[in-house]
Scaffold this motif. Structure first.
Motif, mmCIF file in Angstrom:
data_model
loop_
_atom_site.group_PDB
_atom_site.id
_atom_site.type_symbol
_atom_site.label_atom_id
_atom_site.label_comp_id
_atom_site.label_asym_id
_atom_site.label_seq_id
_atom_site.Cartn_x
_atom_site.Cartn_y
_atom_site.Cartn_z
ATOM 1 N N HIS A 1 0.825 -1.221 0.000
ATOM 2 C CA HIS A 1 0.000 0.000 0.000
ATOM 3 C C HIS A 1 0.850 1.258 0.000
ATOM 4 C CE1 HIS A 1 -3.852 2.201 1.044
ATOM 5 N NE2 HIS A 1 -4.153 1.426 0.030
ATOM 6 N N ASN B 1 2.992 3.593 3.385
ATOM 7 C CA ASN B 1 2.313 3.648 4.686
ATOM 8 C C ASN B 1 3.325 3.573 5.816
ATOM 9 O OD1 ASN B 1 2.561 0.605 5.510
ATOM 10 N ND2 ASN B 1 2.050 0.682 3.341
ATOM 11 N N HIS C 1 -2.981 1.892 12.664
ATOM 12 C CA HIS C 1 -2.496 1.262 11.418
ATOM 13 C C HIS C 1 -3.056 -0.162 11.327
ATOM 14 C CE1 HIS C 1 -0.013 0.516 8.016
ATOM 15 N NE2 HIS C 1 1.182 0.433 8.568
ATOM 16 N N HIS D 1 -8.779 7.584 6.441
ATOM 17 C CA HIS D 1 -7.490 7.164 5.858
ATOM 18 C C HIS D 1 -6.715 8.410 5.481
ATOM 19 C CE1 HIS D 1 -4.620 5.057 3.283
ATOM 20 N NE2 HIS D 1 -5.013 3.957 3.909
#
Ligand code: SDX
Length: 448
Positions: free
Chosen positions: A249, A252, A284, A325
């Protein structure tokens, strides 16, 4: 035995030119005009290159939490937060979740393209044949208390791999990097399953080479010596899809932790252990456990308004777990796939009226209709539905983040590998905005 890694020994001499440098930004600073290069990417916002800002302008930039900072160049994963798009090497996550499978996505993330049938077979055989752990590591698990959180066990055991696999810790040797990558991808399901078995007092179950990656993991978690465990192919497919949805992703927090650890030249196992520790946090990867605990605490749909009010109250630290997010200001595309999978799996298991799923669906609907969440662009993220599926599959909440860590290992490793090949790479060493005391002399204790 290993697919060509596509990287010549030593560091690439030339930065790959997938960006254009046709523009500059001008900064006026104390009467000085600084010209800062602008790099235009293949997708996403331009970046202003400030590498010379301090040497030429004598100032730092300041960006706690890195909300506006690009820390590296990467070609692995792209996220368009406004559109809710997630691409792995250009392929949309919803297509990969539907048409591909986790080990093929691992190959794509590691090597940059979808494999041929032969490449995929070689890769899958390599991974399958590295799923066992050094037998001595079983003793390492036994040093933990039985009530240890499986994430604590994973951090410890993965870090300890650098003490067991010395022949794949030299980051300057492409073949050792390859072997370490394959060992980590292959062994994480065994480590996660053994961490679970240890905490419930059951014997370790060894991997089997006749099972696919997801089926092997389910069997190592749920089989007992007293009877054979038959893997349900629908659950194995759902498990594999969860692995795919969590694989990588972009930059992050945990991936950035792995990159920062790797920038000092640390060995791959230590870097991944650092990533696991960072992922554990409830903001997270720990959010999937926190989200299910939140749904349990809410308990029924009539209690939802009170919890939404708490989430909106700036004086109340409560937040809707699984919502919001840093990058997505639209639906997290992984949540959309996960929600569909939750319906399928719970329907298959005959628990379509699972109270937590009912609460989750009503909570999502009411939150999305509330101006607070709409104005702040807070949507369900990958963690909102994943816990419901994992619980329905028989996992305790403490195993949700270890499963996330298992899945994300390929993303961490792919980003680690990419950074080691980047000619621009140097040790990460941010500066600060210092607001402490200026120099002062020591005061003897009798004069204080
Ligand atoms: C993951 O980065 C990644 O890619 C991570 C990840 C991956 O695959 O690696 O996608 C996985 O970590 C998903 C996120 C899981 N975390 C949670 O679900 C925990 C709940 N979410 C929040 O803690 C929060 O949304 C974050 C941490 C996810 C994002 O935080 P940001 O970007 O720093 O945003 P913020 O905290 O500054 O929030 C902006 C505003 C604030 O209000 P104001 O101060 O502006 O008035 O939105 C509010 C926040 O209070 N807000 C929420 C909220 N999330 C943000 N309010 C209520 N509930 C929430 N969940």
């Amino acid at each position: 035995m290993y697919p060509r890694s596509g990287r010549t020994p030593g560091r690439a001499k030339e930065r790959k030119k997938n960006m254009t440098d046709s523009k500059t930004a001008t900064l006026s600073l104390d009467g000085k005009m600084l010209e800062l290069p602008i790099h235009s990417p293949t997708a996403g916002p331009d970046v202003v290159d400030i590498t010379k800002l301090y040497s030429q302008g004598g100032v730092f930039t300041h960006d706690p939490g890195f909300t506006s900072t690009s820390a590296c160049e990467s070609s692995i994963t792209f996220i368009d937060g406004d559109k809710g798009e997630l691409l792995h090497r250009g392929y949309p996550i919803d297509q990969l979740a539907e048409k591909s499978h986790y080990l093929e996505v691992c190959y794509l993330l590691l090597y940059g393209n979808l494999p041929s049938a032969t490449e995929l077979e070689t890769f899958e055989t390599t991974i399958t044949r590295h799923t066992m752990l050094h037998e001595q590591m079983a003793n390492f698990f036994r040093g933990f208390r039985r009530d240890a959180h499986p994430m604590a066990v994973m951090v410890g055991v993965v870090g300890a791999m650098s003490a067991f696999y010395h022949d794949s810790t030299d980051i300057n040797d492409p073949r050792q990097r390859e072997i370490a990558s394959h060992r980590l991808i292959a062994k994480m399901p065994t480590i996660a399953a053994w961490a679970y078995k240890y905490t419930i007092g059951q014997p370790f179950v060894y991997p089997r080479n006749d099972l696919d990656y997801a089926s092997n993991f389910l069997r190592m978690c749920f089989a007992v010596p007293a009877e054979e465990y038959v893997v349900d192919p629908i659950l194995a497919r759902a498990m594999d899809r969860i692995f795919t949805l969590h694989a990588d992703h972009e930059q992050n927090a945990s991936t950035s932790t792995v990159r920062l650890a790797s920038s000092s030249g640390a060995n791959p196992f230590g870097c991944i252990a650092a990533g696991i520790a960072c992922l554990w946090g409830p903001a997270h990867g720990g959010a999937n456990q926190a989200c299910l605990e939140m749904l349990e605490e809410i308990g029924s749909v009539d209690r939802i308004p009170a919890y939404i009010a708490r989430a909106k109250d700036r004086e109340d630290p409560f937040r809707l777990m699984g919502f919001g997010h840093r990058v997505y200001k639209n639906f997290d595309p992984r949540a959309t796939v996960m929600k569909k999978s939750a319906d399928e799996v719970l329907d298959l298991l005959g628990i379509e009226n699972n109270p937590k799923l009912q609460v989750a669906k009503v909570l999502e609907k009411e939150a999305l209709n509330d101006p607070y969440f709409a104005d702040k662009k807070l949507f369900p993220n990958v963690d909102f539905y994943s816990g419901i599926i994992l619980e329905a599959m028989g996992f305790p909440t403490a195993m949700f983040t270890p499963i996330f860590a298992l899945s994300r290992t390929v993303g961490w490793i792919s980003q680690w590998k990419e950074q080691l090949a980047d000619p621009a790479m140097k040790i990460g060493r941010p500066r600060q905005l210092y607001t402490g005391p200026t120099m002062r002399d020591y005061v003897d204790i009798e004069n204080r």
